[in-house]
Design an enzyme around this catalytic site. Structure first.
Site, short mmCIF file in Angstrom:
data_model
loop_
_atom_site.label_atom_id
_atom_site.label_comp_id
_atom_site.label_asym_id
_atom_site.label_seq_id
_atom_site.Cartn_x
_atom_site.Cartn_y
_atom_site.Cartn_z
N SER A 1 0.82 -1.21 0.00
CA SER A 1 0.00 0.00 0.00
C SER A 1 0.85 1.26 0.00
O SER A 1 1.93 1.31 0.60
CB SER A 1 -0.89 0.01 1.24
OG SER A 1 -1.53 1.25 1.42
N TYR B 1 -1.75 5.68 -4.74
CA TYR B 1 -2.70 6.77 -4.71
C TYR B 1 -2.02 7.97 -5.37
O TYR B 1 -0.90 8.33 -5.01
CB TYR B 1 -3.08 7.15 -3.28
CG TYR B 1 -4.08 6.24 -2.63
CD1 TYR B 1 -5.41 6.24 -3.05
CD2 TYR B 1 -3.72 5.40 -1.57
CE1 TYR B 1 -6.35 5.42 -2.44
CE2 TYR B 1 -4.65 4.60 -0.95
CZ TYR B 1 -5.96 4.60 -1.39
OH TYR B 1 -6.89 3.80 -0.79
N THR C 1 -5.15 2.96 -7.53
CA THR C 1 -6.51 3.04 -6.99
C THR C 1 -7.24 4.22 -7.62
O THR C 1 -6.78 5.36 -7.53
CB THR C 1 -6.47 3.18 -5.46
OG1 THR C 1 -5.92 1.98 -4.90
CG2 THR C 1 -7.87 3.39 -4.90
N ARG D 1 -17.16 6.63 7.02
CA ARG D 1 -16.68 5.49 7.82
C ARG D 1 -17.00 5.73 9.29
O ARG D 1 -16.17 6.13 10.09
CB ARG D 1 -15.19 5.28 7.57
CG ARG D 1 -14.89 4.98 6.11
CD ARG D 1 -13.44 4.72 5.82
NE ARG D 1 -13.22 4.50 4.39
CZ ARG D 1 -12.02 4.31 3.85
NH1 ARG D 1 -10.93 4.31 4.61
NH2 ARG D 1 -11.90 4.12 2.54
N LYS E 1 -7.34 -0.22 -10.13
CA LYS E 1 -8.06 -0.89 -9.05
C LYS E 1 -9.27 -0.05 -8.63
O LYS E 1 -9.12 1.11 -8.28
CB LYS E 1 -7.14 -1.10 -7.85
CG LYS E 1 -7.80 -1.76 -6.65
CD LYS E 1 -6.80 -1.92 -5.52
CE LYS E 1 -7.42 -2.59 -4.31
NZ LYS E 1 -8.42 -1.73 -3.65
N HIS F 1 -13.52 -1.46 -2.95
CA HIS F 1 -12.71 -0.97 -1.84
C HIS F 1 -13.09 -1.68 -0.54
O HIS F 1 -13.09 -1.08 0.53
CB HIS F 1 -12.84 0.55 -1.69
CG HIS F 1 -11.57 1.23 -1.27
ND1 HIS F 1 -10.71 1.81 -2.16
CD2 HIS F 1 -11.00 1.40 -0.06
CE1 HIS F 1 -9.68 2.33 -1.52
NE2 HIS F 1 -9.83 2.09 -0.22
N ARG G 1 -15.70 -0.12 1.66
CA ARG G 1 -15.26 0.96 2.56
C ARG G 1 -15.51 2.36 2.00
O ARG G 1 -15.25 3.34 2.71
CB ARG G 1 -13.76 0.80 2.87
CG ARG G 1 -13.45 -0.45 3.65
CD ARG G 1 -11.96 -0.73 3.70
NE ARG G 1 -11.20 0.33 4.35
CZ ARG G 1 -11.09 0.45 5.68
NH1 ARG G 1 -11.72 -0.40 6.47
NH2 ARG G 1 -10.36 1.42 6.20
N ASP H 1 -11.27 -8.42 -5.77
CA ASP H 1 -11.18 -8.54 -4.32
C ASP H 1 -12.55 -8.31 -3.72
O ASP H 1 -13.51 -8.01 -4.42
CB ASP H 1 -10.13 -7.57 -3.74
CG ASP H 1 -10.50 -6.10 -3.91
OD1 ASP H 1 -11.68 -5.77 -4.17
OD2 ASP H 1 -9.61 -5.25 -3.77
#
Length: 349
Positions: A117, A140, A166, A175, A223, A247, A250, A278
């Site tokens: 990541s 990112y 991403t 969240r 992604k 994601h 999320r 995923d």
């Protein structure tokens, strides 16, 4: 819990990927657990990722020679032992003192590819120094394009074999569970490659994808694709792969489960580039279902974090080994000796 107490944990207590989450709750801080386990808003999509996989039934064949099960897959020039990758997840030092170093060592022990990541707590060069299996880097794109370009070049310099960009997070999702525990980095833990979570661009477009590809020397995957129209544009833009992802539930709640979005994207892409998926993968049967509906491989995130929290590198390796073994058993029991044998006929209609 100190390191000595953590090291007393016997990873053989992990029987399946649902067990590992239960065990991890006893070994993680509430803040770290809520970060990993939670989804966006009311968490419909988080639940749907699992429920949609559970709803699919398998169609078996018998009296097939499955004495030799072959899970090998070729992906962007890499020959992998099996089609299960470690998904990019952030902040591994909140889960285990060794952080991403333990994740990389676990990946090596289990012969798995690790997608690091951008929000790693460990410098990429240190991760690369202990990695014995291929690394990809999840990117990112920040508003500081020069910083982004330097980060891509650092990933290349450290031997990362692909760039996983991403594209589904122009802003972070709602969240609430993270808000309730006031999630923040513990003192002394940093993200060396990203200044902060709010430094992400809000203007990433297809022009930026072209810009990345103009200088990246490694394959670029996108992604966060859920719409077949976006998949078509991605292929025409020359990307080397697509990751069907919401994601982990999320970001935007009430978008469909990834296993539901996958067939539409696979039909549109029509094998022009590899497709990964995923979201909710917990069993070997889930991997079979994803491959049957068009994925070349899957990525696993939350269970890796829970395995890391339970047993460091050994916990990560145990999670991957369980899933790999379950995949082999599911292939044998559905009469599919190779990944190439797995197609839509394995789904009960």
């Amino acid at each position: 819990m100190n390191v000595a107490e953590r090291d007393l944990f016997d990873v053989n207590n992990i029987i399946n990927l649902f067990d590992v989450e239960k065990l991890a709750t006893e070994r993680m801080t509430p803040m770290a657990y809520e970060y990993v386990a939670s989804g966006a808003a009311d968490e419909f999509t988080l639940r749907w990722n699992r429920q949609a996989l559970d709803t699919l039934r398998l169609n078996t064949r018998v009296l097939v020679d499955v004495s030799q099960i072959d899970t090998r897959v070729s992906l962007l020039g890499l020959d992998l032992a099996y089609p299960i990758l470690i998904a990019p997840t952030a902040y591994h030092k909140t889960m285990h003192p060794e952080g991403e170093l333990a994740t990389a060592r676990g990946a090596g022990a289990a012969e798995a590819l690790y997608v690091v990541s951008s929000f790693t707590n460990t410098p990429l060069r240190d991760i690369a120094s202990v990695a014995t299996q291929p690394l990809w880097f999840q990117l990112y794109v920040s508003d500081d394009r020069e910083r982004t370009k330097a980060l891509v070049q650092e990933a290349e310099a450290q031997g990362c074999r692909a760039l996983c960009v991403t594209v589904d997070t122009p802003v972070a999702g709602v969240r609430n569970r993270q808000q309730r525990v006031n999630f923040a980095m513990p003192e002394g833990i940093t993200t060396p490659h990203m200044a902060d979570a709010f430094a992400l661009t809000k203007s990433l477009t297809w022009t930026d994808v072209d810009w990345l590809q103009s200088f990246a020397k490694i394959p670029v995957l996108l992604k966060g694709i859920l719409n077949p129209d976006d998949a078509e544009i991605a292929v025409k833009a020359g990307v080397c792969g697509i990751v069907v992802s919401n994601h982990g539930g999320r970001n935007l709640d009430t978008v469909p489960a990834t296993i539901e979005a996958l067939p539409r994207i696979a039909e549109r892409v029509n094998k022009r580039v590899p497709i990964l998926m995923d979201g909710g993968i917990r069993r070997g049967t889930d991997v079979v279902k994803a491959i049957a509906l068009g994925a070349n491989a899957v990525l696993v995130g939350k269970p890796i974090c829970f395995g890391l929290a339970c047993g460091g590198a050994d916990g990560v390796a145990k999670v991957l080994t369980i899933l790999r073994t379950e995949l082999e058993l599911a292939m044998a029991l559905t009469g599919k000796a190779t990944l190439a044998d797995i197609d839509e006929s394995v789904i009960w209609r």
